[in-house]
Design an enzyme around this catalytic site. Sequence first.
Site, PDB file in Angstrom:
ATOM      1  N   CYS A   1       0.823  -1.209   0.000  1.00 37.78           N
ATOM      2  CA  CYS A   1       0.000   0.000   0.000  1.00 37.78           C
ATOM      3  C   CYS A   1       0.860   1.262   0.000  1.00 37.78           C
ATOM      4  CB  CYS A   1      -0.928  -0.010   1.216  1.00 37.78           C
ATOM      5  SG  CYS A   1      -1.712  -1.611   1.483  1.00 37.78           S
TER       6      CYS A   1
ATOM      7  N   TYR B   1     -19.201  15.644  17.534  1.00 43.30           N
ATOM      8  CA  TYR B   1     -19.250  16.971  16.902  1.00 43.30           C
ATOM      9  C   TYR B   1     -18.424  17.986  17.684  1.00 43.30           C
ATOM     10  CZ  TYR B   1     -20.619  21.776  16.225  1.00 43.30           C
ATOM     11  OH  TYR B   1     -20.562  23.122  16.043  1.00 43.30           O
TER      12      TYR B   1
ATOM     13  N   TRP C   1     -24.965  19.130  12.593  1.00 45.69           N
ATOM     14  CA  TRP C   1     -25.538  17.940  11.955  1.00 45.69           C
ATOM     15  C   TRP C   1     -24.455  17.392  11.038  1.00 45.69           C
ATOM     16  CZ3 TRP C   1     -29.867  15.089  12.513  1.00 45.69           C
ATOM     17  CH2 TRP C   1     -30.912  15.645  13.271  1.00 45.69           C
TER      18      TRP C   1
HETATM   19  C1  LIG Z   1       0.197  -0.388  -5.183  1.00 46.76           C
HETATM   20  C2  LIG Z   1      -0.748  -1.034  -4.222  1.00 46.76           C
HETATM   21  C3  LIG Z   1      -1.381  -0.267  -3.251  1.00 46.76           C
HETATM   22  C4  LIG Z   1      -2.273  -0.864  -2.358  1.00 46.76           C
HETATM   23  N1  LIG Z   1      -2.889  -0.085  -1.406  1.00 46.76           N
HETATM   24  C5  LIG Z   1      -3.762  -0.655  -0.520  1.00 46.76           C
HETATM   25  C6  LIG Z   1      -4.385   0.116   0.502  1.00 46.76           C
HETATM   26  O1  LIG Z   1      -4.160   1.330   0.607  1.00 46.76           O
HETATM   27  N2  LIG Z   1      -5.241  -0.512   1.357  1.00 46.76           N
HETATM   28  C7  LIG Z   1      -5.499  -1.851   1.281  1.00 46.76           C
HETATM   29  O2  LIG Z   1      -6.270  -2.381   2.120  1.00 46.76           O
HETATM   30  N3  LIG Z   1      -4.902  -2.616   0.321  1.00 46.76           N
HETATM   31  C8  LIG Z   1      -4.059  -2.058  -0.576  1.00 46.76           C
HETATM   32  N4  LIG Z   1      -3.444  -2.840  -1.552  1.00 46.76           N
HETATM   33  C9  LIG Z   1      -3.795  -4.259  -1.637  1.00 46.76           C
HETATM   34  C10 LIG Z   1      -2.949  -5.108  -0.678  1.00 46.76           C
HETATM   35  O3  LIG Z   1      -1.597  -4.803  -0.835  1.00 46.76           O
HETATM   36  C11 LIG Z   1      -3.217  -6.567  -0.973  1.00 46.76           C
HETATM   37  O4  LIG Z   1      -4.592  -6.795  -0.822  1.00 46.76           O
HETATM   38  C12 LIG Z   1      -2.444  -7.482  -0.014  1.00 46.76           C
HETATM   39  O5  LIG Z   1      -1.061  -7.332  -0.195  1.00 46.76           O
HETATM   40  C13 LIG Z   1      -2.831  -8.929  -0.261  1.00 46.76           C
HETATM   41  O6  LIG Z   1      -2.091  -9.755   0.579  1.00 46.76           O
HETATM   42  P1  LIG Z   1      -1.882 -11.284   0.203  1.00 46.76           P
HETATM   43  O7  LIG Z   1      -1.039 -11.838   1.294  1.00 46.76           O
HETATM   44  O8  LIG Z   1      -3.170 -11.922  -0.131  1.00 46.76           O
HETATM   45  O9  LIG Z   1      -1.074 -11.265  -1.162  1.00 46.76           O
HETATM   46  P2  LIG Z   1       0.384 -10.686  -1.473  1.00 46.76           P
HETATM   47  O10 LIG Z   1       0.727  -9.572  -0.569  1.00 46.76           O
HETATM   48  O11 LIG Z   1       0.409 -10.469  -2.953  1.00 46.76           O
HETATM   49  O12 LIG Z   1       1.328 -11.910  -1.112  1.00 46.76           O
HETATM   50  C14 LIG Z   1       1.312 -13.070  -1.881  1.00 46.76           C
HETATM   51  C15 LIG Z   1       2.724 -13.598  -1.936  1.00 46.76           C
HETATM   52  O13 LIG Z   1       2.690 -14.902  -2.481  1.00 46.76           O
HETATM   53  C16 LIG Z   1       3.838 -15.110  -3.251  1.00 46.76           C
HETATM   54  N5  LIG Z   1       3.562 -16.236  -4.165  1.00 46.76           N
HETATM   55  C17 LIG Z   1       2.592 -16.326  -5.096  1.00 46.76           C
HETATM   56  N6  LIG Z   1       2.598 -17.534  -5.689  1.00 46.76           N
HETATM   57  C18 LIG Z   1       3.598 -18.230  -5.098  1.00 46.76           C
HETATM   58  C19 LIG Z   1       4.119 -19.537  -5.248  1.00 46.76           C
HETATM   59  N7  LIG Z   1       3.602 -20.406  -6.131  1.00 46.76           N
HETATM   60  N8  LIG Z   1       5.160 -19.910  -4.482  1.00 46.76           N
HETATM   61  C20 LIG Z   1       5.697 -19.064  -3.567  1.00 46.76           C
HETATM   62  N9  LIG Z   1       5.251 -17.820  -3.382  1.00 46.76           N
HETATM   63  C21 LIG Z   1       4.213 -17.412  -4.131  1.00 46.76           C
HETATM   64  C22 LIG Z   1       4.062 -13.786  -3.938  1.00 46.76           C
HETATM   65  O14 LIG Z   1       5.420 -13.639  -4.288  1.00 46.76           O
HETATM   66  C23 LIG Z   1       3.630 -12.795  -2.850  1.00 46.76           C
HETATM   67  O15 LIG Z   1       4.727 -12.316  -2.094  1.00 46.76           O
HETATM   68  C24 LIG Z   1      -2.545  -2.255  -2.445  1.00 46.76           C
HETATM   69  C25 LIG Z   1      -1.915  -3.030  -3.443  1.00 46.76           C
HETATM   70  C26 LIG Z   1      -1.034  -2.431  -4.322  1.00 46.76           C
HETATM   71  C27 LIG Z   1      -0.385  -3.276  -5.389  1.00 46.76           C
END
Ligand SMILES: Cc1cc2nc3c(=O)[nH]c(=O)nc-3n(C[C@H](O)[C@H](O)[C@H](O)COP(=O)(O)OP(=O)(O)OC[C@H]3O[C@@H](n4cnc5c(N)ncnc54)[C@H](O)[C@@H]3O)c2cc1C
Length: 449
Positions: free
Chosen positions: A30, A421, A429
Amino acid sequence: MSGAMTVRRSLPDAEILAFDRGHDASYSMCGIPMYLGGEVGDWRELVARSVEEFAAHDVRVRLRSEVVDIDAAARRVRVRDLQRGAEYEEPYDALLYAAGASPVVPDLPGVRRWGTPVRTLEHARQLHAVLEREQPGSAVVVGGGYIGVEVAEALVRRGVRATLIDRNPQVMDSLDEDVAAELAGILRDFGVDLRLGESLVGVEGDEDGRCRQVRTDRGRYEAQLLVLALGARPASRLAEAAGCRLGARGAIVVDERMRTGVDGIWAAGDCVESLHLVSAQPVNVQLGTHANKQGKVAGLDISAALSGSAARGAAAFPGVVGTAVTKVCEWEVGRTGLSLREAREAGLDAEAVLVEGTAKAGYLPEAGRLLVKLVGERGTGRVLGAQMLGSAGAAKRIDVAAVWCQLGVRVDDAQLHDLAYAPPFGSVWDLVQVAARKLSAELGLPSAL
Ligand SMILES: Cc1cc2nc3c(=O)[nH]c(=O)nc-3n(C[C@H](O)[C@H](O)[C@H](O)COP(=O)(O)OP(=O)(O)OC[C@H]3O[C@@H](n4cnc5c(N)ncnc54)[C@H](O)[C@@H]3O)c2cc1C
């Protein structure tokens, strides 16, 4: 990693091993737009916990290690060491599948070669390096969701001429057209060259390998940098191959304890589907706020399962209402529940009001503009959703409406909730309650004030 740390806290003796094919263990995606814009000086500040810090908690993290197969019957994963190329197997008792989502990279001429998605810290480092080294004068960002909008703003802050292209006729599709039009005006005033209703066709570069020009179906734009922010698809392929069921938009179906239905496999984060508590439909909403909570719920349930007790974990993930917030050029933009368009598309008899006021009492200097759109349902009278945009006060005020949506609060009850407020924070309001009063009348609710 949220799941891993939860298991560690519950089960001090459990052996915990995490694999990630990437270069970094646990970081704030994020914060990437803020790093690109220069607000965050060093990418290391985005790292939440390093491999060494996890090791100090006896959680072993193997980076550059891709899981390539899951044998659910034998409870084994096959792992490819991306540095050495070797493959090996590891057994498990419980597997938390949290592979996130894969950025969409369209198969169009030149896009794969010159375009960089914004998804990982590695992408952020690559983009940052180009910005520092080549000081590009112009850039194109494709995709007008909140990530594309945040990146376009970051580029303008660095003095780059940024063009933001989206094939939709508005920015941020999760907003209604009227609120999105306000946001579009803010972006244009800030200096973003907004091109809506245009589709990417291809990219051209020169002989020294530099990006030069981005083509759409309606024009050509000079760009020394191309950023792809076209969304991401749930990375569910391996889980599906292991027998997990997929649902909404290819995301993994889980129960409220994040169990997949395949023995020994839990899933959490961007790769799973959740229940939308307003529409009652399964959705795939990719946000860090859900990923962290789901990881924790999964960790608690895994701990309960591993500790041998027949009892299931006490925690359950209830679902989402689609609350999201972002800051664009000093403006706060928030949304929750369903937009009017989404509500009507879901077949709900929805109405909405849009009210405008100030973020502070109007007599204070720089009282600032605040817009609130509130959506409600005829018949039940419940709050279906809200959108807010303001120079201040929108970001946290959206949480009030989020709770209304999550609890199914009626619009007419919402008008009299005991909200805070004082003049520096709004009017006597509160604008959300002004909106609730107007919407009550619009919906013909009996107790409208
Ligand atoms: C630019 C940006 C800004 C964001 N801003 C916000 C925000 O302000 N607020 C908010 O709530 N959310 C935000 N998000 C979304 C948030 O970052 C994601 O929802 C969150 O990171 C998801 O977490 P996750 O663990 O599901 O996946 P990820 O963080 O993507 O982690 C998954 C991991 O799995 C690994 N992986 C995948 N497949 C394999 C495999 N086969 N073997 C080994 N490793 C693997 C990847 O390398 C990765 O590191 C933002 C996203 C981005 C890209």
